[in-house]
Design a protein around this motif. Structure first.
Motif, PDB file in Angstrom:
ATOM      1  N   GLN A 135      -9.400  10.911   9.348  1.00 27.58           N
ATOM      2  CA  GLN A 135      -7.863  10.810   9.828  1.00 27.58           C
ATOM      3  C   GLN A 135      -7.860   9.776   8.869  1.00 27.58           C
ATOM      4  O   GLN A 135      -6.487   8.741   7.909  1.00 27.58           O
ATOM      5  CB  GLN A 135      -7.460  10.873  11.202  1.00 27.58           C
ATOM      6  CG  GLN A 135      -7.492  12.201  11.929  1.00 27.58           C
ATOM      7  CD  GLN A 135      -7.198  12.110  13.338  1.00 27.58           C
ATOM      8  OE1 GLN A 135      -8.340  13.290  13.716  1.00 27.58           O
ATOM      9  NE2 GLN A 135      -6.241  11.376  13.565  1.00 27.58           N
ATOM     10  N   ARG A 136      -8.302   8.620   9.647  1.00 27.14           N
ATOM     11  CA  ARG A 136      -8.168   7.300   8.830  1.00 27.14           C
ATOM     12  C   ARG A 136      -7.893   7.074   7.300  1.00 27.14           C
ATOM     13  O   ARG A 136      -7.137   6.395   6.530  1.00 27.14           O
ATOM     14  CB  ARG A 136      -9.086   5.636   9.643  1.00 27.14           C
ATOM     15  CG  ARG A 136      -8.537   5.916  10.479  1.00 27.14           C
ATOM     16  CD  ARG A 136      -9.159   4.472  10.667  1.00 27.14           C
ATOM     17  NE  ARG A 136     -11.203   4.249  11.125  1.00 27.14           N
ATOM     18  CZ  ARG A 136     -11.722   4.706  11.811  1.00 27.14           C
ATOM     19  NH1 ARG A 136     -10.957   5.221  13.465  1.00 27.14           N
ATOM     20  NH2 ARG A 136     -12.889   4.762  11.603  1.00 27.14           N
ATOM     21  N   MET A 137      -9.549   7.608   6.801  1.00 29.87           N
ATOM     22  CA  MET A 137      -9.392   8.585   5.051  1.00 29.87           C
ATOM     23  C   MET A 137      -7.833   8.494   4.543  1.00 29.87           C
ATOM     24  O   MET A 137      -7.920   8.755   3.541  1.00 29.87           O
ATOM     25  CB  MET A 137     -11.058   8.467   4.999  1.00 29.87           C
ATOM     26  CG  MET A 137     -11.373   7.741   5.164  1.00 29.87           C
ATOM     27  SD  MET A 137     -13.063   8.167   4.984  1.00 29.87           S
ATOM     28  CE  MET A 137     -13.849   8.115   3.297  1.00 29.87           C
ATOM     29  N   ILE A 138      -7.366   9.102   5.007  1.00 26.21           N
ATOM     30  CA  ILE A 138      -6.373  10.521   5.406  1.00 26.21           C
ATOM     31  C   ILE A 138      -5.266   9.743   4.925  1.00 26.21           C
ATOM     32  O   ILE A 138      -4.406   9.025   4.110  1.00 26.21           O
ATOM     33  CB  ILE A 138      -5.989  11.533   5.288  1.00 26.21           C
ATOM     34  CG1 ILE A 138      -7.028  12.885   5.921  1.00 26.21           C
ATOM     35  CG2 ILE A 138      -5.051  11.922   5.158  1.00 26.21           C
ATOM     36  CD1 ILE A 138      -7.537  13.948   6.581  1.00 26.21           C
ATOM     37  N   ALA A 139      -4.907   9.149   5.952  1.00 22.13           N
ATOM     38  CA  ALA A 139      -3.712   7.992   5.892  1.00 22.13           C
ATOM     39  C   ALA A 139      -4.029   6.756   5.228  1.00 22.13           C
ATOM     40  O   ALA A 139      -2.972   6.814   4.639  1.00 22.13           O
ATOM     41  CB  ALA A 139      -3.891   7.066   7.799  1.00 22.13           C
ATOM     42  N   ALA A 140      -5.206   6.445   4.804  1.00 21.07           N
ATOM     43  CA  ALA A 140      -5.576   5.126   3.320  1.00 21.07           C
ATOM     44  C   ALA A 140      -5.203   5.854   2.963  1.00 21.07           C
ATOM     45  O   ALA A 140      -4.917   4.620   1.816  1.00 21.07           O
ATOM     46  CB  ALA A 140      -6.314   4.546   3.964  1.00 21.07           C
ATOM     47  N   GLY A 141      -4.915   7.084   1.860  1.00 18.76           N
ATOM     48  CA  GLY A 141      -4.828   7.901   0.530  1.00 18.76           C
ATOM     49  C   GLY A 141      -6.874   7.367  -0.194  1.00 18.76           C
ATOM     50  O   GLY A 141      -6.218   8.420  -1.214  1.00 18.76           O
ATOM     51  N   ARG A 173       0.684  -1.119  -0.205  1.00 19.33           N
ATOM     52  CA  ARG A 173       0.132  -0.336  -0.326  1.00 19.33           C
ATOM     53  C   ARG A 173       0.560   1.287   0.327  1.00 19.33           C
ATOM     54  O   ARG A 173       0.491   2.695  -0.742  1.00 19.33           O
ATOM     55  CB  ARG A 173      -0.800   0.383   0.951  1.00 19.33           C
ATOM     56  CG  ARG A 173      -2.261  -0.944   1.851  1.00 19.33           C
ATOM     57  CD  ARG A 173      -3.184  -0.405   0.117  1.00 19.33           C
ATOM     58  NE  ARG A 173      -3.352   0.933   0.456  1.00 19.33           N
ATOM     59  CZ  ARG A 173      -4.358   1.400   0.724  1.00 19.33           C
ATOM     60  NH1 ARG A 173      -5.491   0.118   1.406  1.00 19.33           N
ATOM     61  NH2 ARG A 173      -5.274   2.381   0.833  1.00 19.33           N
ATOM     62  N   GLU A 174       2.146   1.231   1.131  1.00 22.12           N
ATOM     63  CA  GLU A 174       2.612   1.972   0.962  1.00 22.12           C
ATOM     64  C   GLU A 174       2.998   2.363   0.008  1.00 22.12           C
ATOM     65  O   GLU A 174       3.941   3.667  -1.146  1.00 22.12           O
ATOM     66  CB  GLU A 174       3.701   1.902   1.771  1.00 22.12           C
ATOM     67  CG  GLU A 174       4.558   3.206   1.888  1.00 22.12           C
ATOM     68  CD  GLU A 174       5.508   2.844   3.237  1.00 22.12           C
ATOM     69  OE1 GLU A 174       6.715   3.743   3.806  1.00 22.12           O
ATOM     70  OE2 GLU A 174       5.536   1.892   3.951  1.00 22.12           O
ATOM     71  N   LEU A 175       3.798   1.784  -1.075  1.00 21.61           N
ATOM     72  CA  LEU A 175       4.332   1.486  -2.423  1.00 21.61           C
ATOM     73  C   LEU A 175       3.745   1.892  -3.445  1.00 21.61           C
ATOM     74  O   LEU A 175       3.865   3.233  -3.920  1.00 21.61           O
ATOM     75  CB  LEU A 175       5.545   0.099  -2.783  1.00 21.61           C
ATOM     76  CG  LEU A 175       6.230   0.095  -2.370  1.00 21.61           C
ATOM     77  CD1 LEU A 175       7.239  -1.909  -2.771  1.00 21.61           C
ATOM     78  CD2 LEU A 175       7.897   0.300  -2.483  1.00 21.61           C
ATOM     79  N   LEU A 176       2.276   1.504  -3.520  1.00 21.46           N
ATOM     80  CA  LEU A 176       1.483   2.396  -4.692  1.00 21.46           C
ATOM     81  C   LEU A 176       1.206   3.168  -4.650  1.00 21.46           C
ATOM     82  O   LEU A 176       1.252   4.048  -4.771  1.00 21.46           O
ATOM     83  CB  LEU A 176       0.629   0.955  -4.540  1.00 21.46           C
ATOM     84  CG  LEU A 176       0.602  -0.426  -4.717  1.00 21.46           C
ATOM     85  CD1 LEU A 176      -0.725  -1.515  -4.363  1.00 21.46           C
ATOM     86  CD2 LEU A 176       0.857  -0.352  -6.142  1.00 21.46           C
ATOM     87  N   GLU A 177       1.081   4.288  -3.125  1.00 23.90           N
ATOM     88  CA  GLU A 177       0.271   5.469  -3.167  1.00 23.90           C
ATOM     89  C   GLU A 177       2.163   6.292  -3.692  1.00 23.90           C
ATOM     90  O   GLU A 177       1.594   7.409  -3.190  1.00 23.90           O
ATOM     91  CB  GLU A 177       0.542   5.937  -1.859  1.00 23.90           C
ATOM     92  CG  GLU A 177      -0.778   4.976  -1.114  1.00 23.90           C
ATOM     93  CD  GLU A 177      -0.839   5.056   0.226  1.00 23.90           C
ATOM     94  OE1 GLU A 177      -0.329   5.930   1.414  1.00 23.90           O
ATOM     95  OE2 GLU A 177      -2.091   4.439   1.097  1.00 23.90           O
ATOM     96  N   ARG A 178       3.111   6.328  -2.510  1.00 26.69           N
ATOM     97  CA  ARG A 178       4.286   6.988  -3.054  1.00 26.69           C
ATOM     98  C   ARG A 178       4.631   6.544  -4.615  1.00 26.69           C
ATOM     99  O   ARG A 178       4.736   8.117  -5.500  1.00 26.69           O
ATOM    100  CB  ARG A 178       5.516   6.235  -2.228  1.00 26.69           C
ATOM    101  CG  ARG A 178       5.887   6.846  -0.723  1.00 26.69           C
ATOM    102  CD  ARG A 178       7.080   5.966   0.167  1.00 26.69           C
ATOM    103  NE  ARG A 178       6.691   6.359   0.872  1.00 26.69           N
ATOM    104  CZ  ARG A 178       7.424   7.894   1.622  1.00 26.69           C
ATOM    105  NH1 ARG A 178       7.681   8.812   0.404  1.00 26.69           N
ATOM    106  NH2 ARG A 178       7.088   7.867   3.294  1.00 26.69           N
TER     107      ARG A 178
END
Length: 295
Positions: free
Chosen positions: A137-143, A73-78
């Protein structure tokens, strides 16, 4: 060193996990289910790990799959942020700003700001999501959202924030209530009344629960509703009282009364720490900060 996966495979893996099935992932990605199954099989073979428990009618991530999911998830967001940054070097602007706003702010504070920004930037699409502050806040953190309005407190400290406004939380009662003739109400008096409260996850509910912990008193919850018009109607008819930001109470039939110890909330516009803001998102932040005195 050659990597045993690529971004496309990770996208397929994350979609299968999010949709809890190969068929649902295939529909979302508009590819054949066999292609989804083959991609996951290749990924598992290359990693030499089993990523999914396969049951007859459902699938679930293995512990190894859970670990990969967090990194993927982190790689795809970046990767998405990088792609957007490169597009904007060519003068392209992201055409949408996704912002989350709690219901009280969305109904009574933000409409002029949203309309003013849209008038200046007619080509940018605004998608507004209403939800409780913690869910935002959770939705922002999840992109899932680019920006959101949050309560400025310990839980929002890890986010990038820009202060918007400071508002008083007041007791909302019908005009016929004895409290309506008072200048202030103690927490003890407030908790003696039947209360109409938002559900968990909204700063309105968190405020009352925090007050309950501070005083050691228990809330007598008569109604739960996230619908502001319904909550006002219940209060107006005398079936309970509630708390609102002061501006929300400004209408016939209702009275706003301060707490004996005045209660204030600081509200901020926030986004994920270290997140890349597109030109459209940056423009929205700048516009809101420049016009926050209008709140």
């Amino acid at each position: 060193m050659a990597l045993p996966f690529d971004l496309r495979a990770l996208r397929v893996f994350v979609t299968v996990a999010d949709r809890a099935g190969f068929s649902a992932a295939a529909r979302e990605l508009h590819v054949a289910q066999s292609a989804i199954s083959q991609t996951i099989a290749n990924l598992e073979r290359q990693l030499e790990l089993i990523l999914f428990h396969r049951h007859e009618r459902r699938i679930a991530l293995t512990p190894e799959g859970e670990e990969l999911y967090a990194h993927a998830r982190e790689l795809l967001e970046r990767a998405e942020s990088t792609h957007l940054a490169m597009r904007e070097l060519h003068g392209l602007v992201k055409g949408e700003v996704r912002i989350g706003i709690p219901s009280m702010l969305g109904s009574y504070y933000f409409p002029p700001l949203l309309m003013g920004f849209k008038a200046q930037h007619p080509g940018i699409r605004l998608t507004v999501v209403e939800a409780g502050a913690r869910r935002l806040q959770r939705m922002i953190a999840a992109g899932e959202l680019d920006l959101g309005v949050v309560v400025d407190d310990e839980q929002s400290r890890p986010m990038e924030r820009r202060h918007l406004t400071r508002e008083e939380m007041v007791v909302c009662v019908p005009r016929t209530h004895a409290f309506a003739r008072r200048r202030s109400v103690t927490a003890e008096e407030f908790f003696q009344e039947p209360l109409v409260l938002f559900q968990d996850g909204y700063f309105h509910r968190e405020f009352v629960e925090a007050l309950s912990r501070q005083t050691g008193l228990t809330a007598n919850v008569a109604f739960q509703s996230n619908l502001i018009p319904l909550t006002k109607a219940i209060v107006r008819q005398g079936f309970g009282i509630t708390t609102f930001l002061r501006r929300v109470v400004d209408e016939p039939g209702l009275a706003a009364v301060s707490f004996a110890n005045p209660a204030w909330l600081d509200l901020s516009l926030a986004w994920a720490q270290d997140a890349y803001l597109s030109r459209a998102e940056s423009a929205f932040v700048q516009y809101v900060i420049a016009h926050r005195d209008a709140l």
